[in-house]
Structure formats: C-alpha cells, structure tokens
Design an enzyme around this catalytic site. Structure first.
Site, short mmCIF file in Angstrom:
data_model
loop_
_atom_site.label_atom_id
_atom_site.label_comp_id
_atom_site.label_asym_id
_atom_site.label_seq_id
_atom_site.Cartn_x
_atom_site.Cartn_y
_atom_site.Cartn_z
N ASP A 23 9.76 43.57 56.12
CA ASP A 23 10.89 44.18 55.43
C ASP A 23 11.73 43.13 54.70
OD1 ASP A 23 12.00 42.95 57.64
OD2 ASP A 23 13.24 44.66 58.25
N SER A 24 11.39 41.86 54.89
CA SER A 24 12.03 40.80 54.10
C SER A 24 11.70 40.94 52.62
CB SER A 24 11.60 39.42 54.60
OG SER A 24 10.19 39.33 54.73
N ASP A 66 6.11 46.15 58.91
CA ASP A 66 7.45 46.21 59.49
C ASP A 66 8.02 47.61 59.35
OD1 ASP A 66 8.65 44.11 60.80
OD2 ASP A 66 9.18 43.03 58.97
N LYS A 72 5.45 46.61 63.41
CA LYS A 72 6.39 45.73 64.11
C LYS A 72 7.76 46.36 64.10
CE LYS A 72 8.02 41.83 62.28
NZ LYS A 72 9.51 41.98 62.42
N GLU A 122 11.95 45.60 65.55
CA GLU A 122 12.87 44.54 65.96
C GLU A 122 13.68 44.95 67.18
OE1 GLU A 122 15.37 43.07 62.87
OE2 GLU A 122 13.71 42.56 61.52
N GLU A 134 12.07 34.65 66.76
CA GLU A 134 12.66 34.10 65.55
C GLU A 134 13.96 33.34 65.85
OE1 GLU A 134 14.08 35.41 61.02
OE2 GLU A 134 13.09 36.86 62.34
#
Length: 362
Positions: free
Chosen positions: A90-91, A129, A159, A161, A229
């Site tokens: 999602d970056s 993501d 993925k 978070e 991270e």
C-alpha cells in the site's frame, strides 16, 4: 507454519501440449491453488515460488528476499532477478500516487496494482497489502477484501498490519477462510494517526514487549510470516527467535529471516524532493536509476528542440514514390499547395539521402 497454506511444489515441467489451457499468463491466475494435490491435468510451465518453498528455505536457514513493487515493468525485473517474494504494498499511495501517507489508497486501486504485478511476475510468491479501511471493521470485511485480492488481483496471499486483538481475529478469520496471511508488527504505517507520525517502535521496554507479543499472537493465528518494521535489532532478534515462521525485516537489522525493500527506494529511482522526503534512512540504494532516467529525459528534450530526433534511422516508414507523387497531385488539385509541397520536399530529401548512402542501390 499453518499447513493449510503450504502449497505442494509442482514437478519440473517437461512440455506443455499445444491445446493446454495453461500459459505463462493463465498460470499466474491459478497459482494460488495447489495444482497437483487434488486435480490432475496440465501443469503450469513455470517453476513457481510457493509457501512450501518459502518454508523449506526458512528451515534450511536460508535468507528470504522480498521486494515491494507496484506495476508490470517493475514486476518483470523482480521476477528476472530471482526475488523470492514480491509484495504489492500500500506504499504505492506514497511512491506511485504521490501522497504523504499510505492511507488514501483504496482496495480497487490496490487491485489494479496487483493485477499488473501478477502479469509481470509469474515466478515469485505474490503478497498483496490490504489497504487501510478494507479490513478493520470486522473479520467478515477482511475476508471479503482478501478474497478479492486473490480472485481479482491474482495474489497468493495478503498482508495486514498490526497485532492487536482485532487484527489477530481478522488474521485468524482469513486463515480459516483458506487465505494465506503475512503479519506486520513494529511500525505500522496505517496507524500513523495513533502513532503520531512515522517513528520507530520498540525502543522502550513496554514497546519492545508489545512487538514480541503481537508477533507471537499473529503466528498463533496462522500467519505464515511476519514483517518487522523499524524496530531495534535486538527486538527483531527476539521476535525471530520467538517465532517458528519467517520474519521479514525492514529497518530492523540483520537478525531476521529475510529482508524487504521498496523497488524504487533500492534502485534510487526518484529524484523529486517529495520522494527524498519519504525515502527511509535505513534503505540502501543499489543503483542511481533516477539520475540515469532524468539525464535521458533531458537529452530527449534537447534533441527534440534541436531537431536531432528523430533522424532517418528512427523514421523507418516510407510511402512508395509513385504513391507520394499521386498524393501530391491530389493535394494540389484540392487547393492544398503547401501540403503538396511538403510531400514533394520530403520525397526529395529521402531520395537524396538514399543516393548518398554508400550501400544504396541505384
């Protein structure tokens, strides 16, 4: 490792019948299915990276390479380089769309990136993501969004978070639904509103203990791997030792099972001040591609302005002489004298250039 997600590695391909429905493209669409454990028939022609292969590599103590990519061209390079896992992150909100955070990108936008990457990278394991807002409301929402990632996006896994109770419940629901999940602890960019900015985590006793506890909870929920991270090396080492699944570090030191970096960051792709502002200091640049790109674009601009491009070499298409003459006559008859003169001028220039070429035929 949750065995329900471990794909059986396909046998080495021999030959694919001409009538086979499998192609390099279609194989990717079906790659999230264990191709030889239930049904027979044609085998995908590409030796794919599966969860079983990732798990086997982890058991052998071999490090796992992960690169975050967002489109077809970058996915092709990731595939050719032999990277184990390609993460569609999602970056993309920041790197591709120019936002200051990852929050604005939508599930539909992520699916577009996922499909492009899936077409370009048929070999690595693909992880998508789940973007902010697509899984937080309930486990049911998480399953619905993740299902789209696999069915519409061509991903092998998703993925999510965070490792709080709600995230663990979502991860467990996804696993129960037959969807492979990669966890993510430490700095979780989607929680920037709570964290107060992109700041390292785990630097106090309480934070460090929480990172470890959340990683353990995610593994217990069935995650096949956990990203760590922006935490101190000691904290990442503790998480890695506490888990029996691979840990993937980013800004977390070398004590993890593998490493992930963003394609654009590691290649030094961007030169714009915005990107320099969001490029993390833990990222090593393995090339300065951005400088090469900027220089090439500037040379193109200069050659366009001076008329050096396109030269004859890059103007390959010709009209037959007799057709050019007829076109000029037609234009002349229609009162388009300037256009007719332009045709005759180009024909004359091309004839002169041909006659001056040493190897040209008379």
């Amino acid at each position: 490792v949750a065995t329900s997600f471990l794909h059986r590695a396909p046998p080495a391909p021999t030959s694919t019948p001409a009538s086979s429905p499998y192609t390099a493209a279609s194989a990717r669409r079906f790659s999230n299915k264990p191709v030889d454990s239930v049904y027979g028939g044609p085998r995908p022609p590409i030796e794919r990276t599966t969860l079983r292969k990732i798990a086997a590599k982890y058991r052998r103590g071999e490090r796992i390479s992960v690169v975050t990519a967002y489109d077809y061209p970058s996915a092709v390079h990731v595939d050719l380089a032999g990277i184990d896992v390609c993460l569609v992150g999602d970056s993309a909100a920041m790197v591709v769309h120019g936002h200051d955070t990852t929050l604005p990108i939508t599930l539909d936008e992520m699916l577009t990136h996922c499909r492009a990457v899936a077409r370009g990278a048929p070999r690595p394991l693909l992880v998508g993501d789940l973007p902010f807002g697509s899984y937080e409301q309930s486990p049911q929402q998480a399953v619905a969004s993740a299902t789209r990632m696999l069915k519409e996006g061509g991903m092998d896994a998703v993925k999510l978070e965070g490792g709080g109770p709600a995230r663990v419940a979502a991860a467990r629901a996804l696993v129960d639904a037959g969807i492979a999940v990669m966890g993510h602890v430490g700095l979780t960019p989607q929680a920037i509103s709570v964290l107060g900015g992109f700041r390292p985590q785990g630097r106090t006793f309480e934070e460090a203990a929480e990172v470890v506890e959340r990683a353990i909870a995610l593994e217990q929920a069935g995650c096949f791997s956990v990203v760590i991270e922006c935490v101190p090396r000691a904290v990442a080492a503790a998480v890695t030792a506490a888990l029996s699944v691979p840990t993937i570090g980013i800004g977390a030191g070398d004590a993890t099972s593998g490493q992930v970096l963003v394609y654009h960051d590691l290649l030094g792709f961007m030169q714009h001040p915005h990107h320099a502002k969001v490029t993390p200091k833990f990222c090593k640049q393995y090339a300065n591609v951005g400088e090469v790109i900027t220089g090439a674009l500037a040379r193109f601009r200069d050659e366009v302005e001076t008329g050096a491009f396109p030269c004859a070499k890059f103007s390959p298409y010709k009209v037959r002489h007799e057709d050019a003459v007829r076109l000029a006559e037609l234009l002349e008859s229609q009162g388009q004298g300037t256009a007719a003169a332009a045709v005759r001028r180009v024909v004359e220039e091309e004839a002169n250039a041909k006659s001056s070429t040493p190897n040209s035929k008379p």
